[in-house]
Design a protein around this motif. Structure first.
Motif, PDB file in Angstrom:
ATOM      1  N   ALA A 157      18.139  -1.454 -18.777  1.00  0.00           N
ATOM      2  CA  ALA A 157      19.084  -0.357 -18.994  1.00  0.00           C
ATOM      3  C   ALA A 157      20.106  -0.728 -20.069  1.00  0.00           C
ATOM      4  CB  ALA A 157      19.782   0.010 -17.691  1.00  0.00           C
ATOM      5  N   ALA A 158      20.587  -1.959 -20.043  1.00  0.00           N
ATOM      6  CA  ALA A 158      21.527  -2.411 -21.076  1.00  0.00           C
ATOM      7  C   ALA A 158      20.855  -2.378 -22.446  1.00  0.00           C
ATOM      8  CB  ALA A 158      22.029  -3.816 -20.757  1.00  0.00           C
ATOM      9  N   GLY A 159      19.592  -2.765 -22.512  1.00  0.00           N
ATOM     10  CA  GLY A 159      18.856  -2.710 -23.779  1.00  0.00           C
ATOM     11  C   GLY A 159      18.683  -1.294 -24.277  1.00  0.00           C
ATOM     12  N   ILE A 160      18.426  -0.366 -23.360  1.00  0.00           N
ATOM     13  CA  ILE A 160      18.276   1.038 -23.754  1.00  0.00           C
ATOM     14  C   ILE A 160      19.604   1.577 -24.289  1.00  0.00           C
ATOM     15  CG2 ILE A 160      17.875   3.364 -22.840  1.00  0.00           C
ATOM     16  CD1 ILE A 160      15.730   2.080 -21.014  1.00  0.00           C
ATOM     17  N   VAL A 161      20.707   1.177 -23.661  1.00  0.00           N
ATOM     18  CA  VAL A 161      22.025   1.596 -24.148  1.00  0.00           C
ATOM     19  C   VAL A 161      22.278   1.021 -25.541  1.00  0.00           C
ATOM     20  CG1 VAL A 161      24.509   1.304 -23.754  1.00  0.00           C
ATOM     21  CG2 VAL A 161      23.015   1.956 -21.870  1.00  0.00           C
ATOM     22  N   MET A 162      21.782  -0.198 -25.793  1.00  0.00           N
ATOM     23  CA  MET A 162      22.003  -0.840 -27.089  1.00  0.00           C
ATOM     24  C   MET A 162      21.145  -0.260 -28.208  1.00  0.00           C
ATOM     25  SD  MET A 162      22.315  -4.855 -26.326  1.00  0.00           S
ATOM     26  CE  MET A 162      23.139  -5.448 -24.881  1.00  0.00           C
ATOM     27  N   LEU A 163      20.127   0.531 -27.886  1.00  0.00           N
ATOM     28  CA  LEU A 163      19.295   1.075 -28.950  1.00  0.00           C
ATOM     29  C   LEU A 163      20.107   1.914 -29.941  1.00  0.00           C
ATOM     30  CD1 LEU A 163      15.977   1.924 -27.082  1.00  0.00           C
ATOM     31  CD2 LEU A 163      16.387   0.093 -28.717  1.00  0.00           C
ATOM     32  N   PRO A 164      20.901   2.893 -29.489  1.00  0.00           N
ATOM     33  CA  PRO A 164      21.693   3.642 -30.472  1.00  0.00           C
ATOM     34  C   PRO A 164      23.018   2.958 -30.818  1.00  0.00           C
ATOM     35  CG  PRO A 164      21.958   4.646 -28.316  1.00  0.00           C
ATOM     36  CD  PRO A 164      20.944   3.538 -28.169  1.00  0.00           C
ATOM     37  N   LEU A 165      23.444   2.015 -30.007  1.00  0.00           N
ATOM     38  CA  LEU A 165      24.708   1.313 -30.239  1.00  0.00           C
ATOM     39  C   LEU A 165      24.433  -0.046 -30.879  1.00  0.00           C
ATOM     40  CD1 LEU A 165      26.419   2.063 -26.809  1.00  0.00           C
ATOM     41  CD2 LEU A 165      26.774   3.230 -28.982  1.00  0.00           C
ATOM     42  N   PRO A 166      25.458  -0.697 -31.375  1.00  0.00           N
ATOM     43  CA  PRO A 166      25.253  -2.038 -31.937  1.00  0.00           C
ATOM     44  C   PRO A 166      24.790  -3.019 -30.859  1.00  0.00           C
ATOM     45  CG  PRO A 166      27.398  -1.161 -32.571  1.00  0.00           C
ATOM     46  CD  PRO A 166      26.821  -0.224 -31.565  1.00  0.00           C
ATOM     47  N   GLY A 167      23.815  -3.785 -31.196  1.00  0.00           N
ATOM     48  CA  GLY A 167      23.309  -4.790 -30.264  1.00  0.00           C
ATOM     49  C   GLY A 167      21.805  -4.920 -30.394  1.00  0.00           C
ATOM     50  N   PRO A 168      21.268  -5.995 -29.900  1.00  0.00           N
ATOM     51  CA  PRO A 168      19.825  -6.253 -30.001  1.00  0.00           C
ATOM     52  C   PRO A 168      19.045  -5.519 -28.907  1.00  0.00           C
ATOM     53  CG  PRO A 168      20.891  -8.083 -28.924  1.00  0.00           C
ATOM     54  CD  PRO A 168      21.976  -7.108 -29.294  1.00  0.00           C
ATOM     55  N   GLY A 169      18.970  -4.201 -28.995  1.00  0.00           N
ATOM     56  CA  GLY A 169      18.375  -3.378 -27.939  1.00  0.00           C
ATOM     57  C   GLY A 169      16.974  -3.786 -27.545  1.00  0.00           C
ATOM     58  N   TRP A 170      16.059  -3.856 -28.521  1.00  0.00           N
ATOM     59  CA  TRP A 170      14.662  -4.170 -28.172  1.00  0.00           C
ATOM     60  C   TRP A 170      14.539  -5.581 -27.605  1.00  0.00           C
ATOM     61  CZ3 TRP A 170      11.409  -0.654 -27.130  1.00  0.00           C
ATOM     62  CH2 TRP A 170      11.450   0.570 -27.775  1.00  0.00           C
ATOM     63  N   LEU A 171      15.297  -6.502 -28.140  1.00  0.00           N
ATOM     64  CA  LEU A 171      15.254  -7.874 -27.635  1.00  0.00           C
ATOM     65  C   LEU A 171      15.696  -7.925 -26.173  1.00  0.00           C
ATOM     66  CD1 LEU A 171      14.734 -10.824 -28.460  1.00  0.00           C
ATOM     67  CD2 LEU A 171      17.151 -10.973 -29.037  1.00  0.00           C
ATOM     68  N   VAL A 172      16.735  -7.188 -25.838  1.00  0.00           N
ATOM     69  CA  VAL A 172      17.231  -7.160 -24.463  1.00  0.00           C
ATOM     70  C   VAL A 172      16.221  -6.458 -23.550  1.00  0.00           C
ATOM     71  CG1 VAL A 172      19.091  -6.288 -22.985  1.00  0.00           C
ATOM     72  CG2 VAL A 172      19.631  -7.313 -25.190  1.00  0.00           C
TER      73      VAL A 172
END
Length: 133
Positions: free
Chosen positions: A44-59
């Motif tokens: 869920a944190a990774g999905i939130v990071m997809l449009p926001l700054p952060g390594p979404g796919w990695l998470v």
């Protein structure tokens, strides 16, 4: 639980919980629920990071790896993903594909340079939101 290995000689599928946890059904079920909840939080944190700054796919893949410690379906998804990434990397290293990618990148950079040149010629070094025309 399936503890056999796949046809490619990979690691055994199934739970990686310690033996004393697997010995007790209620404890093992609690362990699985805990692994699922932690993995879900990470995904869920990774999905939130997809449009926001952060390594979404990695998470997201990290959450899948957490799930893969306990669930066969996640292990199979990760194996499939690893196989596809390896195939894509090998394909990207193919000289023909690399040459095509270099040509397309160069063409794109030339187009962008021409557009920037036209903008600077017409408006000078002015930001787009400060143009008065």
């Amino acid at each position: 639980m399936d503890t056999g290995s796949d046809e490619q000689g990979g690691a055994a599928l199934g739970s990686r919980a310690p033996e004393f946890i697997k010995a007790s059904r209620p404890l093992h079920l609690s362990w699985q629920v805990g692994v699922f909840v932690v993995g879900l939080a990470v995904v869920a944190a990774g999905i939130v990071m997809l449009p926001l700054p952060g390594p979404g796919w990695l998470v997201i893949f990290g959450g899948m790896a957490i799930w893969a410690t306990e669930f066969v379906w996640a292990q199979l998804v990760l194996r499939w993903t690893k196989r596809k990434v390896t195939e894509a990397a090998q394909k990207a290293l193919d000289p023909k594909v690399r040459r095509r990618n270099i040509i397309l990148t160069t063409a794109g950079l030339v187009i962008v340079a021409v557009l920037v040149g036209i903008y600077v010629w017409k408006f000078g070094f002015v930001m787009p939101w400060r143009i008065d025309e």
